[in-house]
Design a protein around this motif. Structure first.
Motif, mmCIF file in Angstrom:
data_model
loop_
_atom_site.group_PDB
_atom_site.id
_atom_site.type_symbol
_atom_site.label_atom_id
_atom_site.label_comp_id
_atom_site.label_asym_id
_atom_site.label_seq_id
_atom_site.Cartn_x
_atom_site.Cartn_y
_atom_site.Cartn_z
ATOM 1 N N ASP A 58 -15.443 -72.036 14.697
ATOM 2 C CA ASP A 58 -15.656 -73.533 14.413
ATOM 3 C C ASP A 58 -14.395 -74.309 15.161
ATOM 4 N N VAL A 59 -14.892 -75.083 16.261
ATOM 5 C CA VAL A 59 -13.811 -75.614 16.839
ATOM 6 C C VAL A 59 -12.940 -76.703 16.187
ATOM 7 N N SER A 60 -13.447 -77.183 15.006
ATOM 8 C CA SER A 60 -12.720 -78.084 14.399
ATOM 9 C C SER A 60 -11.766 -77.385 13.435
ATOM 10 N N ASN A 61 -11.762 -76.129 13.134
ATOM 11 C CA ASN A 61 -10.904 -75.642 12.286
ATOM 12 C C ASN A 61 -9.597 -74.488 13.020
ATOM 13 N N ALA A 62 -8.623 -75.067 12.759
ATOM 14 C CA ALA A 62 -7.357 -74.636 13.505
ATOM 15 C C ALA A 62 -7.346 -72.909 13.354
ATOM 16 N N GLN A 63 -7.579 -72.424 12.067
ATOM 17 C CA GLN A 63 -7.335 -70.898 12.144
ATOM 18 C C GLN A 63 -8.454 -70.317 12.957
ATOM 19 N N SER A 64 -9.640 -70.920 12.703
ATOM 20 C CA SER A 64 -10.938 -70.324 13.589
ATOM 21 C C SER A 64 -10.592 -70.367 15.176
#
Length: 247
Positions: A58-64
Motif C-alpha cells: 500500500d503506497v499510502s502506508n509508511a511501513q508497507s
C-alpha cells in the motif's frame, strides 16, 4: 531510454493502466514487479500476466512502503525503472460535499502525490546506481484544467505535475530520466463513474508511453491531453470550460 532488458516496478499494477503497462513491458522482455493493496486482485493479475513478481503493498502506508523498499534493495538491486501509477479518485461536488471534501482531498493527496514523493525518495539511491534509469509519474489531463467532478483529484495531479518538473530538473545531471504520462479519459474501472467507457483503451496509452521512452519524450500528452494542454496555454479559461463540457 531503452524499453527492453529493464527491471521495472509498477505501483497499482493489478488493474487498469498499470496492468496494461505490465503486460506490454513483459512482452518486451523486461523483468516486471507489480504492487497493489488488494492481494487477491494482485494474485489474479499475476496469473494473467505470467512472468511477473507480485508484491502486496500500500503506497499510502509508511511501513508497507518501507517493507517494499527493503525487498527491492535485497531482491532487485538492479531496479532501473520506477512507475508511480497507483492512484485514487473520488467524484464529489465542492458546493455540496457533505463536509467530506477535506477527507477526500487528504486521501487523494496521500495516494496521488505524497506517496509518490516518499517512494521516489526512498528508491532514488537504487535508481541512481544504474547506468540507465527512469522514473515515470502518471499524472492526468486534469493537471492542466481541473474537472469539476474531480476537484481535489485534479489538484493532487496538478501538484504531481509540478513536482515532476522539479524532479526532472534536479536529476538533469544524473542517469535518471524523468517522464510524465498524462492520460486523457481512459476506459478503466477507476474511471467508470465519470464515463470511462467513452475513453481510450489502456493499450493506446501504454503504446504512447513506450514510444515516448524510446524517443526520450519526457512529457507524454496522449490523445485529448495535447488539445487541452495547447488550449490551456492559449486560453486557460476556455480550457477549463472545455474540460467540463461547458461553452
Amino acid at each position: 531510454m531503452k524499453t527492453t532488458g529493464n527491471t521495472i516496478l509498477i505501483t497499482g499494477g493489478s488493474a487498469g493502466i498499470g496492468l496494461e503497462m505490465a503486460r506490454q513491458f513483459v512482452a518486451l522482455g523486461n523483468k516486471v514487479i507489480i504492487t497493489g493493496r488488494d492481494g487477491e486482485r494482485l494474485k489474479k493479475a499475476a496469473v494473467e500476466l505470467g512472468n511477473v513478481t507480485a508484491i502486496t503493498s500500500d503506497v499510502s502506508n509508511a511501513q508497507s512502503v518501507e517493507d517494499l523498499v527493503n525487498r527491492i534493495k535485497t531482491e532487485f538491486p538492479e531496479l532501473n525503472v520506477l512507475v508511480n501509477n497507483a492512484g485514487r479518485a473520488d467524484v464529489h461536488n465542492l458546493a455540496d460535499s457533505g463536509e467530506k471534501a477535506y477527507e477526500i482531498a487528504a486521501a487523494e493527496f496521500d495516494t496521488n502525490f505524497l506517496s509518490v514523493v516518499r517512494l521516489t525518495e526512498k528508491l532514488l539511491p537504487v535508481l541512481k546506481a544504474q547506468k540507465d534509469a527512469a522514473i515515470v509519474n502518471v499524472s492526468s489531463i486534469v493537471a492542466f484544467a481541473p474537472a469539476q467532478s474531480l476537484p481535489t483529484y485534479s489538484a493532487s495531479k496538478a501538484a504531481l505535475h509540478s513536482y515532476t518538473k522539479s524532479l526532472r530538473l534536479a536529476l538533469r545531471d544524473t542517469a535518471v530520466k524523468v517522464f510524465e504520462l498524462m492520460p486523457p479519459l481512459v476506459n478503466t474501472a477507476l474511471s467508470a463513474e465519470i464515463g470511462g467507457e467513452n475513453g481510450i483503451p489502456p493499450s493506446v496509452l501504454v503504446n504512447d508511453l513506450i514510444d515516448a521512452l524510446n524517443t526520450d519524450r519526457f512529457q507524454i500528452h496522449t490523445g485529448q491531453t495535447e488539445d487541452i494542454y495547447r488550449l490551456s496555454l492559449a486560453n486557460p479559461a476556455q480550457a477549463l470550460l472545455a474540460m467540463n463540457g461547458l461553452s
